[in-house]
Design an enzyme around this catalytic site. Structure first.
Site, mmCIF file in Angstrom:
data_model
loop_
_atom_site.group_PDB
_atom_site.id
_atom_site.type_symbol
_atom_site.label_atom_id
_atom_site.label_comp_id
_atom_site.label_asym_id
_atom_site.label_seq_id
_atom_site.Cartn_x
_atom_site.Cartn_y
_atom_site.Cartn_z
ATOM 1 N N CYS A 12 7.677 -12.270 -29.722
ATOM 2 C CA CYS A 12 6.283 -12.351 -30.147
ATOM 3 C C CYS A 12 5.389 -12.855 -29.023
ATOM 4 O O CYS A 12 5.852 -13.179 -27.932
ATOM 5 C CB CYS A 12 6.160 -13.327 -31.312
ATOM 6 N N GLY A 40 3.874 -7.706 -29.553
ATOM 7 C CA GLY A 40 4.166 -7.594 -30.977
ATOM 8 C C GLY A 40 3.144 -6.754 -31.698
ATOM 9 O O GLY A 40 1.949 -7.035 -31.594
ATOM 10 N N ASN A 120 7.239 -18.199 -30.483
ATOM 11 C CA ASN A 120 7.839 -17.065 -29.784
ATOM 12 C C ASN A 120 9.237 -17.475 -29.346
ATOM 13 O O ASN A 120 9.396 -18.469 -28.658
ATOM 14 C CB ASN A 120 6.987 -16.697 -28.560
ATOM 15 N N GLY A 121 10.228 -16.681 -29.769
ATOM 16 C CA GLY A 121 11.610 -16.968 -29.383
ATOM 17 C C GLY A 121 12.499 -16.988 -30.598
ATOM 18 O O GLY A 121 12.088 -16.579 -31.688
ATOM 19 N N TYR A 260 11.061 -5.720 -18.486
ATOM 20 C CA TYR A 260 10.437 -4.813 -19.449
ATOM 21 C C TYR A 260 9.287 -5.412 -20.246
ATOM 22 O O TYR A 260 8.276 -4.753 -20.463
ATOM 23 C CB TYR A 260 11.496 -4.324 -20.446
HETATM 24 P P1 AMP Z 1 16.921 3.919 -25.460
HETATM 25 O O1 AMP Z 1 16.116 5.161 -25.662
HETATM 26 O O2 AMP Z 1 17.499 3.406 -26.737
HETATM 27 O O3 AMP Z 1 17.930 4.029 -24.357
HETATM 28 O O4 AMP Z 1 15.902 2.773 -25.041
HETATM 29 C C1 AMP Z 1 15.442 2.709 -23.723
HETATM 30 C C2 AMP Z 1 13.942 2.694 -23.693
HETATM 31 O O5 AMP Z 1 13.428 1.686 -24.566
HETATM 32 C C3 AMP Z 1 13.435 2.376 -22.303
HETATM 33 O O6 AMP Z 1 12.389 3.285 -21.989
HETATM 34 C C4 AMP Z 1 12.919 0.950 -22.388
HETATM 35 O O7 AMP Z 1 11.711 0.797 -21.681
HETATM 36 C C5 AMP Z 1 12.671 0.718 -23.857
HETATM 37 N N1 AMP Z 1 13.163 -0.603 -24.307
HETATM 38 C C6 AMP Z 1 14.140 -1.368 -23.805
HETATM 39 N N2 AMP Z 1 14.316 -2.507 -24.517
HETATM 40 C C7 AMP Z 1 13.390 -2.469 -25.497
HETATM 41 C C8 AMP Z 1 13.050 -3.359 -26.577
HETATM 42 N N3 AMP Z 1 13.683 -4.512 -26.764
HETATM 43 N N4 AMP Z 1 12.053 -2.965 -27.407
HETATM 44 C C9 AMP Z 1 11.420 -1.787 -27.218
HETATM 45 N N5 AMP Z 1 11.684 -0.917 -26.229
HETATM 46 C C10 AMP Z 1 12.662 -1.237 -25.377
#
Ligand code: AMP
Length: 465
Positions: A12, A40, A120-121, A260
């Site tokens: 968050c 979020g 957050n956490g 990310y």
């Molecule tokens: P996937 O398609 O399941 O391999 O997810 C990879 C993609 O999701 C990448 O483009 C990442 O930027 C994004 N991503 C990675 N971790 C998260 C997360 N916790 N929440 C949302 N998006 C994510």
């Protein structure tokens, strides 16, 4: 922990504002939260102390709902709401977790006064604490670990709020960057490991606490510092008091914030998110042996790393994928076919860029492999000759217990396939991840981070009941 008990965690953004003079605090919270929207999108909310001019007193007003900041909180724009303090929260959605009762801030009155909290956490010993409190008769309104904190303060035998809060903090394990209100005080707290970022900034009688510096920029605050791990700061009309509530632990800041989660124009953990991502891309290029015509990113998550890669390799950077900014999040949808459709709705190749080209495609991370599998097939349909996928994070193999939404171990593609097998599965000509040592080289203090999602070495073991 066994594989079946891997659970999804929320992540968050928080903001807190204190003003020496009555000000439009809800509007300030709106702008701060708006800048943190990427942290979020499930729910947004604020709690502020409404001034009662007749007798100079005040009462807490909470407003929160499911939805984005602009929808939920626009009612606070351009209307006067005189107040001196408030807190706000945006909540990250996870599958099945989209419930109003989990929206924050949470406010409660108890024998130690009225308090509100935005967190957050993830408290990694929440299940244990929950069982203890339930056995003693506590009733919970939400499934969030944040409510625990208010219960613990209320039940404490300490004589006042401050000592009850300090006692409660001793019992919490895991990640907590939070803002609280108590009577006429704003309080900022960061866990001793420093998992999640938290900043405090100052400008002409205004004190603002926020998860990332982009929220401070939004409020034109340039004088700021990190809330230190293990620090608690009380802010009221008499000024600011800082204390250390816990002996310093080894810093375990979340490296995924830099990979990310955070916004590229922010500082988190004292690092520029943008420059760190560029360094990660450049580090990937250092070990490269593939010949290619151009570098492309998966927008927006791979943009900065792809630029770093292109700069280091000397290859041209092209925007070969167009992102539809009106598409929703693909990551949280429950089935593979829904996620696939959502990726198609979100991203599409520019034929004129990819046709007949040998392409280095850079994204930040591979989770289930859905995004890259769809993208690579779309790029091939558009005529790409070769697609070499490069990831600016190491292989994600373990769930996070400190606040990042990572699916169960079984769903993580790097748990069942090695990089060569993943390349075959997603249709890439080659695939490489950034190594952990290279990642550490991109950080000022590489040893002060948590890498548990890559290594399974959890700084604090999540505790079962
Ligand atoms: P996937 O398609 O399941 O391999 O997810 C990879 C993609 O999701 C990448 O483009 C990442 O930027 C994004 N991503 C990675 N971790 C998260 C997360 N916790 N929440 C949302 N998006 C994510």
């Amino acid at each position: 922990m066994d594989q079946e008990s891997d659970t999804l965690r929320h992540h968050c953004g928080v903001v807190g504002v204190h003003s020496a003079n009555p000000d439009n605090i809800p509007e300030k919270l709106f702008y701060g939260l708006f800048a943190l929207q990427h942290r979020g999108q499930e729910s947004a909310g604020i709690c502020y102390r409404k001034e009662i001019p007749e007798d100079g007193s005040g009462r807490f007003v909470t407003y929160k709902d499911l939805g984005m900041v602009s929808t939920v909180l626009s009612r606070y724009l351009n209307k006067p709401h005189p107040s001196t303090l408030g807190i706000g929260h945006v909540r990250y959605s996870t599958r099945g977790g989209n419930q109003l009762e989990n929206a924050q801030p949470l406010a409660a009155s108890c024998n130690k006064g009225t308090a509100a909290i935005a967190h957050n956490g993830n408290i990694s010993n929440a299940a244990l604490l929950n069982t203890r409190l339930s056995t003693e008769g506590s009733i919970f309104q939400s499934s969030s670990d944040t409510e625990l904190i208010l219960h613990m303060i209320a039940r404490s035998r300490q004589p006042d709020f401050k000592s009850a809060l300090l006692e409660t903090l001793q019992d919490l394990e895991g990640a907590f960057s939070m803002v609280m209100l108590h009577e006429e005080q704003l309080i900022a707290i960061r866990d001793p490991w420093g998992f999640r970022p938290l900043y405090i900034g100052f400008s002409e009688g205004l004190t603002v606490v926020a998860s990332e510096t982009c929220a401070l920029d939004m409020l034109k605050i340039r004088d700021f510092r990190e809330v230190e791990p293990g620090e608690i700061i009380h802010i009221d009309s008499s000024g600011l008091r800082s204390e250390t509530f816990s002996p310093k632990e080894k810093k375990r800041r979340c490296v995924f914030e830099l990979i990310y989660f955070a916004r590229p124009d922010s500082l988190v953990f004292g690092e520029s998110v943008y420059l760190t991502r560029k360094a990660m891309g450049a580090a990937l290029a250092m070990d490269e042996s593939i010949e290619a015509d151009l570098v492309m990113s998966v927008p927006d998550s791979g943009n900065s790393a792809a630029l770093g890669y292109a700069e280091k390799s000397g290859l041209p950077f092209e925007q070969g994928l167009t992102r539809n900014h009106y598409a929703g999040r693909s990551f949280i949808l429950p089935t593979t076919s829904q996620r696939e459709l959502a990726v198609r709705m979100k991203l599409h190749p520019v034929r004129e860029v990819v046709r007949d080209k040998r392409i280095i495609l850079v994204d930040d991370s591979l989770v289930r492999g859905t995004t890259s599998r769809i993208l690579i097939s779309l790029m091939r349909e558009a005529g790409a000759k070769e697609v070499h996928l490069r990831l600016s994070s190491p292989e994600i193999k373990f769930p996070c217990y400190y606040g990042i939404d990572i699916p169960t171990r079984k769903e993580l593609i790097s748990n069942s396939l090695n990089p060569g097998e993943i390349a075959a599965h997603i249709g890439a000509d080659s695939l490489r991840f950034l190594s952990i040592p290279r990642l550490k080289e991109c950080l000022q203090d590489g040893e002060g981070y948590c890498y548990a999602c890559f290594t399974g070495e959890y700084p604090i073991q999540p505790r079962e009941v």
